[in-house]
Design an enzyme around this catalytic site. Structure first.
Site, PDB file in Angstrom:
ATOM      1  CD  GLU A   1      -6.436   6.451   6.248  1.00  0.00           C
ATOM      2  OE1 GLU A   1      -6.659   6.616   4.949  1.00  0.00           O
ATOM      3  OE2 GLU A   1      -5.322   6.820   6.584  1.00  0.00           O
TER       4      GLU A   1
ATOM      5  CG  HIS B   1      -7.763   4.214   1.007  1.00  0.00           C
ATOM      6  ND1 HIS B   1      -7.184   3.697  -0.018  1.00  0.00           N
ATOM      7  CD2 HIS B   1      -6.811   4.906   1.401  1.00  0.00           C
ATOM      8  CE1 HIS B   1      -5.999   4.188  -0.443  1.00  0.00           C
ATOM      9  NE2 HIS B   1      -5.629   4.849   0.583  1.00  0.00           N
TER      10      HIS B   1
ATOM     11  CD1 TRP C   1      -3.423  12.535   4.105  1.00  0.00           C
ATOM     12  CD2 TRP C   1      -2.276  12.442   2.166  1.00  0.00           C
ATOM     13  NE1 TRP C   1      -4.286  12.839   3.036  1.00  0.00           N
ATOM     14  CE2 TRP C   1      -3.686  12.728   1.977  1.00  0.00           C
ATOM     15  CE3 TRP C   1      -1.294  12.220   1.279  1.00  0.00           C
ATOM     16  CZ2 TRP C   1      -4.029  13.014   0.655  1.00  0.00           C
ATOM     17  CZ3 TRP C   1      -1.797  12.459  -0.141  1.00  0.00           C
ATOM     18  CH2 TRP C   1      -3.219  12.939  -0.398  1.00  0.00           C
TER      19      TRP C   1
ATOM     20  CG  HIS D   1      -1.321   6.780  -1.496  1.00  0.00           C
ATOM     21  ND1 HIS D   1      -2.598   7.160  -2.084  1.00  0.00           N
ATOM     22  CD2 HIS D   1      -1.584   6.030  -0.642  1.00  0.00           C
ATOM     23  CE1 HIS D   1      -3.550   6.419  -1.359  1.00  0.00           C
ATOM     24  NE2 HIS D   1      -2.990   5.717  -0.414  1.00  0.00           N
TER      25      HIS D   1
ATOM     26  CG  HIS E   1      -1.984   1.050   1.154  1.00  0.00           C
ATOM     27  ND1 HIS E   1      -3.218   0.760   1.251  1.00  0.00           N
ATOM     28  CD2 HIS E   1      -1.892   2.406   1.174  1.00  0.00           C
ATOM     29  CE1 HIS E   1      -3.923   1.916   1.380  1.00  0.00           C
ATOM     30  NE2 HIS E   1      -3.183   2.859   1.115  1.00  0.00           N
TER      31      HIS E   1
ATOM     32  CG  ASP F   1      -1.090   5.562   3.301  1.00  0.00           C
ATOM     33  OD1 ASP F   1      -1.450   5.346   2.469  1.00  0.00           O
ATOM     34  OD2 ASP F   1      -1.633   5.919   4.334  1.00  0.00           O
TER      35      ASP F   1
ATOM     36  CD  GLN G   1      -7.254  11.134  -1.330  1.00  0.00           C
ATOM     37  OE1 GLN G   1      -5.933  10.695  -1.446  1.00  0.00           O
ATOM     38  NE2 GLN G   1      -8.026  10.666  -0.262  1.00  0.00           N
TER      39      GLN G   1
HETATM   40 FE   FE2 Z   1      -3.738   5.228   1.531  1.00  0.00          FE
END
Ligand code: FE2
Length: 414
Positions: free
Chosen positions: A214, A211, A316, A60, A58, A310, A153
């Protein structure tokens, strides 16, 4: 027998004694002690750990290495991260995505990662992230396997065209259908999005990775919807629930009922402990929740769990180097998996568990006949590997030495 590459005296993850590994024509052709083989290149492993490569289940890549652009996430929350990304992606181009993604993949491969599942944001009209990552998938295929998830997203129903963009992404060749039901405008939209994701996955014959929940909200319960859909559709092991951090906030009565449903569903789970220990619990004072899903309990219930980074230096999470031993180390701590079998399980979650999540098991593992993808670590077992965040000294991809790294040398003058 002749081989192109021969590794002498290897310690395998679950092996009892040391073995030699012979490689020819990009495949593993023999594994046994003291092989009577000559090879073009012979490596003396001397009892160190040889493992199948790490699997990044996982990440991005489209947002990787953008931390601070156009501004830093000062609150540290998921939602400020989404706002910053919305601004950054206004200037996204295919070239921009490709350049950063390849840089991040090289960084990961040098640390032993040869299988990667990346999400690509398909909420922007030009689909630059998706197109860029599909080109990267092709560009790296000789040394790394990349799967691309079409990830809405901003929600499948958050904007008028998002559903159409998702379908276009699948037609362009995304491997996996993504989703974000807890971020849709209403609970009903979230449920509808999960059903639509399953429809699309069946229509286009793709995997699913959502996702899911979360958030710290104990009322966020889309995991049960995913589990029910996985059972009814028969897709089961082709379905993955990522993050599921709300599971850490559910009361135990509901969690017990849910666990029974999850066992029936055979879903794969991905936890991202580095980022979720920093993102979650932000609205708490004290006691402050850890916010990482119930990794130990899922593992104890026989469900497949893998671990991911991630994010690497993005809106993030401004930290991260893509190292999966750092992720496993954090899981050991945050999920309180400090028993010896539990530490071994955390190593498995960044190797075999990840391969199960990606559905690449038939081409993964150190077995005769399989593609020769393996890594040599400066450690003798998984415990030492996690303890020391051991250097991956040699990365072998499809039978060729791809990267070699010398561990740091310490000279003590005391
Ligand atoms: Fe993610």
């Amino acid at each position: 027998m002749d081989a192109t590459l021969l590794l002498r005296r290897c310690q395998l993850v679950n092996g009892e004694g040391l073995v030699d590994i012979a490689i020819a024509d990009h495949r593993i052709v023999a594994i046994a002690p003291n092989l009577p083989v000559t090879a073009t290149t012979e490596l003396a492993i001397d009892g160190r750990l040889v493992s199948a490569p790490f699997v990044e289940s996982h990440i991005h890549l489209d947002s990787a290495l953008t931390a601070g652009e156009p501004r830093w996430n000062q609150s540290g929350t998921l939602f400020e991260g989404i706002e910053i990304w919305r601004d950054r992606k206004a200037s996204l181009t295919v070239e921009d995505v490709k350049q950063r993604a390849i840089q991040a993949l090289k960084q990961q491969a040098s640390q032993g990662v040869l299988f990667v599942r990346s999400h690509a944001d398909v909420s922007e009209a030009k689909l630059s992230a998706l197109k860029g990552l599909l080109e990267v998938r092709e560009a790296v295929k000789d040394w790394l396997t990349l799967q691309v998830v079409a990830f809405p997203q901003d929600g499948l129903y958050g904007r008028k065209n998002n559903e159409a963009l998702m379908e276009e992404a699948l037609k362009l060749g995304a491997d996996v259908v993504g989703g974000i039901p807890h971020y849709e405008m209403t609970r009903e939209d979230g449920v509808r999005s999960v059903h639509r994701i399953f429809e699309l996955a069946q229509q286009y014959d793709r995997l699913i990775d959502v996702h899911c929940d979360e958030i710290d909200d104990p009322q966020s319960r889309f995991l049960e919807v995913m589990a029910a859909c996985a059972i009814r559709s028969g897709m089961k092991r082709r379905v993955t629930a990522s993050h599921t951090t709300a599971f850490a906030s559910y009361d135990n009565a509901y969690a017990l009922k849910l666990m029974g449903l999850l066992r029936r569903s055979r879903l794969n789970f991905i936890a991202n402990p580095l980022i979720n220990i920093t993102l979650q619990g932000r609205t708490d004072t004290y006691p402050k929740r850890r916010g990482v899903t119930r990794v130990k309990e899922l593992w104890q219930n026989g469900l497949n769990v893998s671990l991911g980074n991630d994010c690497i230096q993005d809106p993030w999470y401004s930290l991260g180097t893509g190292n999966l031993l750092a992720v496993a180390d954090m899981a050991v701590h945050v999920c309180q998996m400090t028993g010896t079998a539990e530490i071994d399980a955390c190593f498995e979650m960044v190797t075999q568990g990840g391969a199960r999540t990606l559905n690449v098991e038939s081409d993964y593992g150190i077995e005769v006949g399989k593609p020769a993808n393996l890594i040599v670590l400066a450690a003798h077992n998984p415990y030492e590997a996690i303890l020391q965040r051991a250097t991956v000294t040699t990365v072998i991809s499809q039978g060729r030495i791809l990267v070699e790294t010398t561990p740091p040398q310490i000279t003590w003058h005391g």
